[in-house]
Structure formats: C-alpha cells, structure tokens
Design a protein around this motif. Sequence first.
Motif, PDB file in Angstrom:
ATOM      1  N   ASN A  79       0.768  -0.952   0.068  1.00  0.00           N
ATOM      2  CA  ASN A  79      -0.161   0.100  -0.156  1.00  0.00           C
ATOM      3  C   ASN A  79       0.677   1.185  -0.055  1.00  0.00           C
ATOM      4  O   ASN A  79       0.462   2.196  -0.397  1.00  0.00           O
ATOM      5  N   ASN A  95      -5.426  -2.510 -16.523  1.00  0.00           N
ATOM      6  CA  ASN A  95      -6.777  -3.279 -16.315  1.00  0.00           C
ATOM      7  C   ASN A  95      -6.524  -4.688 -16.979  1.00  0.00           C
ATOM      8  O   ASN A  95      -6.761  -5.745 -16.626  1.00  0.00           O
ATOM      9  N   LYS A 123     -13.700  -8.442  -7.307  1.00  0.00           N
ATOM     10  CA  LYS A 123     -13.037  -7.018  -7.435  1.00  0.00           C
ATOM     11  C   LYS A 123     -12.086  -6.974  -6.322  1.00  0.00           C
ATOM     12  O   LYS A 123     -11.078  -6.497  -6.601  1.00  0.00           O
ATOM     13  N   GLU A 127      -8.191  -5.690  -6.906  1.00  0.00           N
ATOM     14  CA  GLU A 127      -7.522  -4.635  -6.169  1.00  0.00           C
ATOM     15  C   GLU A 127      -6.307  -4.995  -5.763  1.00  0.00           C
ATOM     16  O   GLU A 127      -5.217  -4.309  -5.628  1.00  0.00           O
ATOM     17  N   ASN A 128      -6.167  -6.086  -5.055  1.00  0.00           N
ATOM     18  CA  ASN A 128      -5.013  -6.581  -4.363  1.00  0.00           C
ATOM     19  C   ASN A 128      -3.869  -6.986  -5.424  1.00  0.00           C
ATOM     20  O   ASN A 128      -2.616  -6.643  -5.376  1.00  0.00           O
ATOM     21  N   LYS A 130      -3.618  -5.512  -8.225  1.00  0.00           N
ATOM     22  CA  LYS A 130      -3.118  -4.283  -8.764  1.00  0.00           C
ATOM     23  C   LYS A 130      -2.253  -3.595  -7.875  1.00  0.00           C
ATOM     24  O   LYS A 130      -1.061  -3.271  -8.431  1.00  0.00           O
TER      25      LYS A 130
END
Length: 168
Positions: A79, A95, A123, A127-128, A130
């Motif tokens: 993060n 994406n 989803k 996200e993870n 990404k």
Amino acid sequence: MIMNLKIINKLTFYNTILFFFILLNFKIVNSLENRIIFKINDQVFTLLDLEKRKEYLDFVGTNKEIDTSIVLNDFISANIFFEYYKNTNNKINYNNKLEEIYSNILEANNQNNKIYTYEINKKLILENIKIDFIRKIILEKILNSSISNINTSKEEIDLLYNFKIKYI
C-alpha cells in the motif's frame, strides 16, 4: 391481578435492560473485530482488510498458514508503493494485464482443484493484484535505474543487474 401486572412490568423492564446490555456488548465486540491497524495518507486499513488480504494471498498461492505479521508487513509495503504510484503523474492503465493475471491464477487453481474456504470476490482480488503489480513495476524501475551507479563492465551489468521481477 395487580400483583401479576407488577411482575409483568418488572420482567419487561429487566428484559429491556438485558436487551440493551446484549446490544451494547455486541457493538463492542463487533468494533474490536474491525479495529484500525494502520493508516496511509488518511486512508484507514482495518483487520477486515487484513483478512481479505489473507484470502487474496491464499487465492494466488498456498499461503493459508502464513504468519499474520508477515501478511501485515507485506500489506503495508504494497500500500505504501501504491500510494506512491497514486501521487505520481505517470499513471498507466493496467486493467487488461490485471485481468490476464487473475484469469491465469484462476485457471491454475481450477487445474489444481483448489478448494476455497471463502467466497471469491473478484473485485477485491483484482484490487490486491493491482497494488502488488504496481509495487512490482516501481521496484523494477528503481532497480533498473540504479544500474548506472555500479562501477562494472556493461557485460557484467547485463548479466547480473537486468532486473525483471516475476509476478507470482
């Protein structure tokens, strides 16, 4: 009759107090389960986020038994890199690559007959993926930009320091 009414009123009163006591305890327990574990630029991450990260790590590999402190450090690291990426002007849309990675992992899991103990949330997994993929890209750029600081011949640099981080 009056005596029965008093008893009923007392029971109702005690039941109401008991109900509020149970409700209060439930709220305290529930809030303890989802407490804040860290913040980055006013974005809050909770124990629930950490549990979802564990599910993601299990989805991408056999990481069911991984220590919580390792997961937490990895989650914080990923993060921090993602926050760095969000603050740069060099934003690229990944994406299609993320979907490809997700599909490859899902296909490999299906071939290995992997059994999930949780519901797959595409989803959240994307996200993870990404944030991990962004971390990989940033680390590759940092490592490859440091090649000029090394005093060795070009052949040795190409042999030893052409960094490509494979996404797992």
